[in-house]
Design a protein around this motif. Structure first.
Motif, PDB file in Angstrom:
ATOM      1  N   ARG A  47      -4.585  16.507   2.632  1.00  0.00           N
ATOM      2  CA  ARG A  47      -4.228  15.113   2.922  1.00  0.00           C
ATOM      3  C   ARG A  47      -2.367  15.914   3.350  1.00  0.00           C
ATOM      4  O   ARG A  47      -1.884  16.160   2.478  1.00  0.00           O
ATOM      5  N   ASP A  92      -5.804   4.157  -5.569  1.00  0.00           N
ATOM      6  CA  ASP A  92      -6.657   5.776  -4.097  1.00  0.00           C
ATOM      7  C   ASP A  92      -6.866   6.695  -4.720  1.00  0.00           C
ATOM      8  O   ASP A  92      -6.231   7.701  -6.023  1.00  0.00           O
ATOM      9  N   ASP A 108     -12.971   1.589   4.396  1.00  0.00           N
ATOM     10  CA  ASP A 108     -11.399   2.016   5.375  1.00  0.00           C
ATOM     11  C   ASP A 108     -12.485   1.162   6.659  1.00  0.00           C
ATOM     12  O   ASP A 108     -11.617   0.628   7.814  1.00  0.00           O
ATOM     13  N   GLY A 121     -11.561   4.612   1.302  1.00  0.00           N
ATOM     14  CA  GLY A 121     -11.629   3.606   1.180  1.00  0.00           C
ATOM     15  C   GLY A 121     -13.677   3.843   0.185  1.00  0.00           C
ATOM     16  O   GLY A 121     -12.756   2.696  -0.945  1.00  0.00           O
ATOM     17  N   ASN A 156      -7.168  10.277  -2.661  1.00  0.00           N
ATOM     18  CA  ASN A 156      -7.521  10.810  -1.466  1.00  0.00           C
ATOM     19  C   ASN A 156      -8.152  12.066  -1.113  1.00  0.00           C
ATOM     20  O   ASN A 156      -7.434  12.695  -0.513  1.00  0.00           O
ATOM     21  N   CYS A 216     -10.312   2.678  -5.585  1.00  0.00           N
ATOM     22  CA  CYS A 216     -10.018   2.622  -3.745  1.00  0.00           C
ATOM     23  C   CYS A 216      -9.955   4.629  -3.620  1.00  0.00           C
ATOM     24  O   CYS A 216      -9.782   5.054  -4.754  1.00  0.00           O
ATOM     25  N   TRP A 233      -0.297  -0.022  -4.233  1.00  0.00           N
ATOM     26  CA  TRP A 233      -0.754   1.043  -4.085  1.00  0.00           C
ATOM     27  C   TRP A 233      -0.685   2.021  -5.388  1.00  0.00           C
ATOM     28  O   TRP A 233       0.889   2.472  -5.265  1.00  0.00           O
ATOM     29  N   ASP A 261       0.884  -1.431   0.162  1.00  0.00           N
ATOM     30  CA  ASP A 261       0.338  -0.074  -0.459  1.00  0.00           C
ATOM     31  C   ASP A 261       0.551   1.474  -0.212  1.00  0.00           C
ATOM     32  O   ASP A 261       1.759   0.962  -0.466  1.00  0.00           O
ATOM     33  N   ASP A 262       0.557   2.775   0.064  1.00  0.00           N
ATOM     34  CA  ASP A 262       1.167   3.792   0.686  1.00  0.00           C
ATOM     35  C   ASP A 262       2.404   3.608   1.263  1.00  0.00           C
ATOM     36  O   ASP A 262       2.305   2.754   2.022  1.00  0.00           O
ATOM     37  N   LYS A 288      -3.818  -0.908  -6.849  1.00  0.00           N
ATOM     38  CA  LYS A 288      -5.107  -0.129  -5.876  1.00  0.00           C
ATOM     39  C   LYS A 288      -5.022   0.932  -6.234  1.00  0.00           C
ATOM     40  O   LYS A 288      -3.392   1.589  -6.018  1.00  0.00           O
TER      41      LYS A 288
END
Ligand code: DGJ
Length: 763
Positions: free
Chosen positions: A462, A499, A569, A550, A501, A547, A430, A364-365, A497
């Protein structure tokens, strides 16, 4: 079979058809018919959609009544601002509204040709196009209907072409704008409301005459938040899972959108669905065309369960990129290590998932960014509480630079893909391609790539440095494509994945310039689609997860390019029972990424048994998100058995028909099941929720969708240790008829979160 093209339409059919005789055209699916006719005013009309009929002419013969006396109230196949409604009023609810080059707004679409144009397509699909033209301007529109016979799902969309002398403005540009004279006296709407941590919550509302009800999303990134672009409309107002007439619709669009319902004073039902232009009209230059998103709809008289099964079949056979291919059991690193990892943290996780029988490891991240832009900062591991999801001021660098972070991963991604392969695992990664931190090489070199508004203080997401890239700008699409193409080409990469955000913090595009800012919302979404499509063409084997903080992208727009969606999430199994129940209304189990996570949930702090966590995750696409080293030997053994059973039953769960038996919204337990298409295998899940011994008696669970003539062996799987079976019929062979009519009583313990899973096998 004739091929339709704009050129042909313009050259051969440039004169609208007015004054032609009425004729009926019928487009059939397995259980439904759509009847169209060419009205005396030269416009296409759509007088019928419902159960299958033998002859279109019969439907037309039956039409008429007090409200049909002027011949204009058979509603058009597509409403426009300018179409006559109620005989003399101009339609203003939805559809198409164009400010033409001369500044006037009316559009009256008349047929080009006397019959729909049949287009070649996949086997089992019938594709009709209705070319039309405004009677006063050089403005063309083609309406498409693409009917998938087996699933009963019809896709529809519009194409517009501006052949006027100058740019026009599309004030509304819906994919679907449909009105139907009184089908019933009551309509009940079923939809999903969503936000971070509360995705896919089922909602119901009654339509009321003279009121409009709107599901919408003006976020632009989290396209499945607020509302999910999907609905079921109960025609008659009293559908159940198995009974009642229901219309279902999904809008495949990842930008801003609106789905509206209106019952007018005389109870005509109108439904519109399309991109939302409330933030600014779309400027379509002369000579340019625009294609709306697809709106897919279906109808059933067998209740909401059948509507779900129709969408699921369509998704599996017609829509998802990898269709029915089995989806792998994976471990995703996020809840196990967040951004804090080194090579060994990851290889330890690989060891763990391989030991449990998993098939893939996903990083992931946190793996990217170089030098001063490396993604090195830690995030708190406790994300309980909503505010903490933004990981308070951390994660402030690297987005936009899709190169490996050598400080954390000195031997690069190649080392990790090889390490995974050595353990018999595939490897996934990710990415968050649509966003960039201003602490990145990309935005340092190309500050113009970020969405922004000149002469205003821009705000950031973020980490305090994150912004949305301007995907309306083809150079941005190219730049991100080049970087991702290199990453996707790493040998052994099997899964991504994807994402997102962020929100549109600064909704401005330097590329579009002052006169086209209203186009940002649509062009951003098409730019992202373009990137996804180019990656899919270049790397067709890669499976992608949608994604967005979430479940913010659990919708069919993204699922055109992705095979699955991260539901939420919130991986707390109790919350997931509700979310997965909601999501299953429209999305098949293969799409619903469901992970077994740590004993104490990272967001809710709720502690739930490993068995219950497995039982819930196994009703979707099973995965893990924890540190396997934290599991006891007994837990690892249990997990091995569950994974082996899941892999064996995967064709039924991921590829079978879903029957929802007992809603968690109705009581303190819930049950659902999957049946293979040939009815030889089934898996039943029963979940006890927050139960009280003196109140919550469980009614018999009555399976559905089995073959009444077959006999099924019942076996409870996922049993924990020496615990007694949850059903007295464990091990017995019972007729499908008895199972479906008498049912069985699950012996759920008088405590929270007891559950059972039964496998039914035809003998
Ligand atoms: C939000 C996602 O929903 C999580 O699963 C995780 O990937 C984080 N982003 C990583 O930043």
């Amino acid at each position: 079979m004739r091929k339709f093209g704009w050129l042909m339409a313009a050259a051969a059919l440039s004169a609208p058809m007015v004054g032609v005789a009425a004729a009926g055209f019928k487009l059939d699916t397995r259980s439904s018919s759509l009847v169209f006719e060419l009205g005396a005013d030269g416009a296409w009309r759509w007088p019928y959609y419902g159960a299958k009929v033998a002859a279109a002419a019969d439907v037309l013969d039956l039409e008429g009544g007090p409200y049909f006396d002027d011949g204009l109230t058979r509603y058009p196949t597509y409403d426009t601002y300018g179409a006559r409604y109620d005989g003399d009023e101009v339609e203003k609810f939805g559809g198409l509204a164009v400010r033409h080059a001369d500044g006037y707004m009316m559009t009256e679409l008349k047929a080009l040709g006397r019959a729909p144009v049949e287009l070649g397509d996949e086997e089992g699909v019938r594709h009709w196009a209705f070319p039309m033209k405004d009677c006063a301007h050089g403005f063309f529109a083609t309406q498409h209907f693409r009917a998938d016979f087996a699933s009963d799902v019809v896709e529809t969309w519009m194409e517009f072409r501006n052949a006027e002398t100058a740019a026009v403005e599309l004030v509304r540009m819906d994919a679907f704008a449909w009105s139907m004279h009184r089908l019933a006296k009551r309509y009940r709407l079923h939809s999903l409301s969503s936000w971070w941590g509360r995705e896919a919550q089922l909602r119901e509302a009654e339509l009321v005459p003279s009121q409009a009800l709107v599901l919408d999303n003006r976020n632009g990134i989290h396209s499945a938040w607020n509302a999910n672009p999907a609905f079921m409309l109960d025609i008659g107002g009293d559908s159940t899972e198995a009974t009642g007439e229901v219309l279902g619709g999904v809008l495949a669009w990842s930008g801003v959108w609106r789905i509206g319902f209106r019952l007018d004073w005389k109870e005509t039902l109108s439904i519109v669905a399309g991109p939302d232009n409330g933030n600014g009209a779309y400027v379509l230059d002369a000579g340019r065309s625009l294609k709306t998103p697809v709106f897919a709809f279906t109808w059933s008289r067998q209740g909401r369960g059948q509507v779900s099964r129709n969408f699921h079949r369509w998704a599996r056979h017609r829509w998802l990129p990898h269709r029915t291919a089995p989806r792998e059991v994976l471990l995703n690193s996020w809840e196990g290590s967040y951004l804090t990892f080194k090579e060994q943290t990851l290889t330890d996780m690989m060891d763990g998932v391989a030991e449990m029988g998993g098939e893939m490891f996903v990083l992931d991240d946190g793996w990217f960014g170089e030098g001063e832009f490396a993604r090195d900062h830690d995030v708190p591991q406790d994300i309980s509480g909503l505010a903490a999801n933004n990981q308070g001021g951390k994660c402030d660098a690297g987005l936009g630079d899709w190169v490996v972070n050598r400080r954390k991963l000195p031997r690069g991604l190649e080392y990790l893909t090889a390490a995974a392969a050595k353990r018999g695992l595939k490897f996934g990664l990710w990415v968050e391609p649509e966003m960039a931190n201003f602490k990145s090489r990309l935005l340092t070199e190309h500050p113009e790539f970020a969405t922004q508004i000149p002469n205003r203080e821009n705000v950031y997401g973020r980490g305090g440095t994150q912004n949305v890239l301007d995907f309306a700008n083809p150079k941005v699409v190219d730049a991100i494509f080049r970087q991702l193409d290199a990453i996707y080409s790493i040998p052994g990469l099997a899964y991504v994945k994807w994402d997102a955000n962020a929100n549109f913090f600064n909704p401005g595009s330097l590329y579009l310039g002052a006169g086209r800012q209203g186009n940002l919302w649509f062009d951003y979404a098409t730019g992202v689609q373009d990137l996804l499509e180019r990656l899919r063409q270049a790397h067709p084997e890669i499976v992608t997860q949608a994604c967005s903080s979430g479940g913010g992208r659990m919708e069919y727009g993204f699922l055109r390019y992705c095979d699955e969606a991260w539901v939420s999430d919130i991986t707390d199994a109790r919350e997931r029972v509700f979310m997965q129940w909601g999501a299953s209304q429209f999305y098949p189990a293969s799409v619903l990424a469901a992970h077994v996570t740590a004993r104490e949930n990272h967001a809710t702090r709720r502690v739930i048994s490993l068995k219950f966590r497995f039982d819930v995750a196994m009703s979707g696409r099973l995965g893990f998100e924890l540190r396997p080293v934290d599991l006891s030997r007994e837990e690892v053994e249990f997990a091995r058995r569950c994974v082996a059973d899941y892999k064996r039953l995967r064709p039924v769960i991921q590829g079978g028909d879903l029957y929802r038996l007992k809603s968690p919204y109705d009581s303190n337990y819930s049950s659902l099941m999957f049946v293979s298409e040939d009815q030889t295998q089934a898996v039943v899940f029963v979940y006890g929720l927050n139960r009280s011994p003196l109140r919550d008696f469980v009614a018999n669970v009555r399976p559905a969708g089995l073959d009444p003539a077959k006999r099924y062996r019942i076996r409870e799987i996922n049993r924990w240790g020496q615990d007694a079976p949850h059903v007295v019929c464990d091990g017995k062979v019972v007729g499908g008829d008895a199972l479906m009519n008498a049912g069985f009583e699950p012996l759920l313990a008088n405590r929270d979160y007891d559950s059972c899973v039964l496998e039914l096998t035809a003998q």
